[in-house]
Motif scaffolding. Structure first.
Motif, PDB file in Angstrom:
ATOM      1  N   LYS A 133      -1.497 -66.558 -37.243  1.00 21.29           N
ATOM      2  CA  LYS A 133      -0.106 -66.788 -37.648  1.00 21.29           C
ATOM      3  C   LYS A 133       0.028 -66.711 -39.164  1.00 21.29           C
ATOM      4  CE  LYS A 133       1.598 -69.422 -33.742  1.00 21.29           C
ATOM      5  NZ  LYS A 133       2.185 -70.669 -33.280  1.00 21.29           N
ATOM      6  N   LYS A 134      -0.946 -67.256 -39.877  1.00 19.85           N
ATOM      7  CA  LYS A 134      -0.929 -67.211 -41.341  1.00 19.85           C
ATOM      8  C   LYS A 134      -1.031 -65.773 -41.840  1.00 19.85           C
ATOM      9  CE  LYS A 134      -3.306 -68.823 -45.450  1.00 19.85           C
ATOM     10  NZ  LYS A 134      -4.526 -69.374 -46.004  1.00 19.85           N
ATOM     11  N   VAL A 135      -1.941 -64.989 -41.263  1.00 19.14           N
ATOM     12  CA  VAL A 135      -2.101 -63.584 -41.662  1.00 19.14           C
ATOM     13  C   VAL A 135      -0.822 -62.806 -41.361  1.00 19.14           C
ATOM     14  CG1 VAL A 135      -3.367 -61.441 -41.186  1.00 19.14           C
ATOM     15  CG2 VAL A 135      -4.615 -63.583 -41.455  1.00 19.14           C
TER      16      VAL A 135
ATOM     17  N   ARG B 264      -3.905 -70.364 -35.495  1.00 20.68           N
ATOM     18  CA  ARG B 264      -3.301 -70.740 -36.771  1.00 20.68           C
ATOM     19  C   ARG B 264      -3.597 -69.698 -37.848  1.00 20.68           C
ATOM     20  NH1 ARG B 264      -4.658 -76.493 -39.491  1.00 20.68           N
ATOM     21  NH2 ARG B 264      -4.010 -75.905 -41.568  1.00 20.68           N
ATOM     22  N   LYS B 265      -4.837 -69.218 -37.874  1.00 19.97           N
ATOM     23  CA  LYS B 265      -5.239 -68.198 -38.845  1.00 19.97           C
ATOM     24  C   LYS B 265      -4.448 -66.903 -38.632  1.00 19.97           C
ATOM     25  CE  LYS B 265      -9.296 -65.635 -40.397  1.00 19.97           C
ATOM     26  NZ  LYS B 265     -10.731 -65.398 -40.167  1.00 19.97           N
TER      27      LYS B 265
ATOM     28  N   LYS C  77       2.228 -63.969 -41.224  1.00 22.01           N
ATOM     29  CA  LYS C  77       3.253 -64.380 -42.190  1.00 22.01           C
ATOM     30  C   LYS C  77       3.004 -63.754 -43.558  1.00 22.01           C
ATOM     31  CE  LYS C  77       5.569 -68.352 -44.156  1.00 22.01           C
ATOM     32  NZ  LYS C  77       5.689 -69.796 -44.214  1.00 22.01           N
ATOM     33  N   GLU C  78       1.762 -63.801 -44.022  1.00 22.01           N
ATOM     34  CA  GLU C  78       1.414 -63.240 -45.333  1.00 22.01           C
ATOM     35  C   GLU C  78       1.669 -61.736 -45.411  1.00 22.01           C
ATOM     36  OE1 GLU C  78      -2.687 -64.371 -45.706  1.00 22.01           O
ATOM     37  OE2 GLU C  78      -2.201 -66.346 -46.526  1.00 22.01           O
ATOM     38  N   ASN C  79       1.560 -61.054 -44.269  1.00 23.03           N
ATOM     39  CA  ASN C  79       1.726 -59.605 -44.236  1.00 23.03           C
ATOM     40  C   ASN C  79       3.089 -59.172 -43.714  1.00 23.03           C
ATOM     41  OD1 ASN C  79      -1.024 -58.140 -44.899  1.00 23.03           O
ATOM     42  ND2 ASN C  79      -1.522 -60.037 -43.836  1.00 23.03           N
TER      43      ASN C  79
ATOM     44  N   TYR D  28      -7.621 -73.076 -34.149  1.00 26.82           N
ATOM     45  CA  TYR D  28      -7.911 -72.590 -35.502  1.00 26.82           C
ATOM     46  C   TYR D  28      -7.625 -71.095 -35.628  1.00 26.82           C
ATOM     47  CZ  TYR D  28     -10.485 -71.089 -39.605  1.00 26.82           C
ATOM     48  OH  TYR D  28     -10.836 -70.499 -40.794  1.00 26.82           O
TER      49      TYR D  28
ATOM     50  N   TYR E 291      -4.547 -57.843 -40.098  1.00 22.66           N
ATOM     51  CA  TYR E 291      -4.413 -58.644 -38.877  1.00 22.66           C
ATOM     52  C   TYR E 291      -5.602 -58.402 -37.947  1.00 22.66           C
ATOM     53  CZ  TYR E 291      -2.125 -61.193 -35.126  1.00 22.66           C
ATOM     54  OH  TYR E 291      -1.834 -62.119 -34.153  1.00 22.66           O
TER      55      TYR E 291
END
Length: 113
Positions: free
Chosen positions: A10-12, A7-8, A14-16, A4, A107
Motif C-alpha cells: 500500500k505504501k509503494v 502495508r508495504k 501510494k508513493e508511486n 506487513y 511495485y
C-alpha cells in the motif's frame, strides 16, 4: 498475505501514484494506464502490449527507459513522426510512459521482496 507485506505494498502504491481500483481501471498519477499500451508495444518492439504482467514490465524497464530517453534526444520523436502530434504532447506521453513503467516495476519489486 502478511499484514506487513500488505502495508508495504500500500505504501509503494501510494508513493508511486498507483490506483488499482480506478473507475476505468488501473491508473498511475491519475493517468489511465491502458491508454499507453501502444507506446509500450512500440518501445518493446512488439514484445508487450499491456501492463498486466508487472514481472514482464520489471524485466523490460531498463530497455524501455533507455529507448524513451534515446527517442527524446532526437529532433522528432517516433510518435511525432507517426501520428503528427506536437513535440509537447509527445514528450508528455513519454514522461507518462516512463512514470508508469517505473511505478509498476517498483511495485513488482515490493511484491517479490
Amino acid at each position: 498475505m502478511s499484514f506487513y507485506k500488505n502495508r508495504k505494498l500500500k505504501k509503494v502504491a501510494k508513493e508511486n501514484g498507483i490506483n488499482f481500483d480506478g473507475p476505468m481501471g488501473l491508473s498511475i498519477n491519475n493517468k489511465l494506464v491502458s491508454e499507453f499500451g501502444y507506446l509500450l508495444r512500440y518501445y518493446t518492439d512488439g514484445e508487450l502490449e499491456s501492463f498486466t504482467d508487472r514481472g514482464q514490465i520489471h524485466r523490460v524497464k531498463d530497455q524501455v527507459l533507455a529507448a524513451v530517453d534515446q527517442d527524446l534526444s532526437n529532433s522528432k520523436t517516433r510518435e511525432e513522426e507517426a501520428l503528427g502530434i506536437s513535440r509537447a504532447t509527445a514528450e508528455a506521453n513519454l514522461r507518462n510512459l516512463k512514470a508508469i513503467v517505473t511505478a509498476l516495476s517498483n511495485y513488482h519489486e515490493a511484491e517479490v521482496a
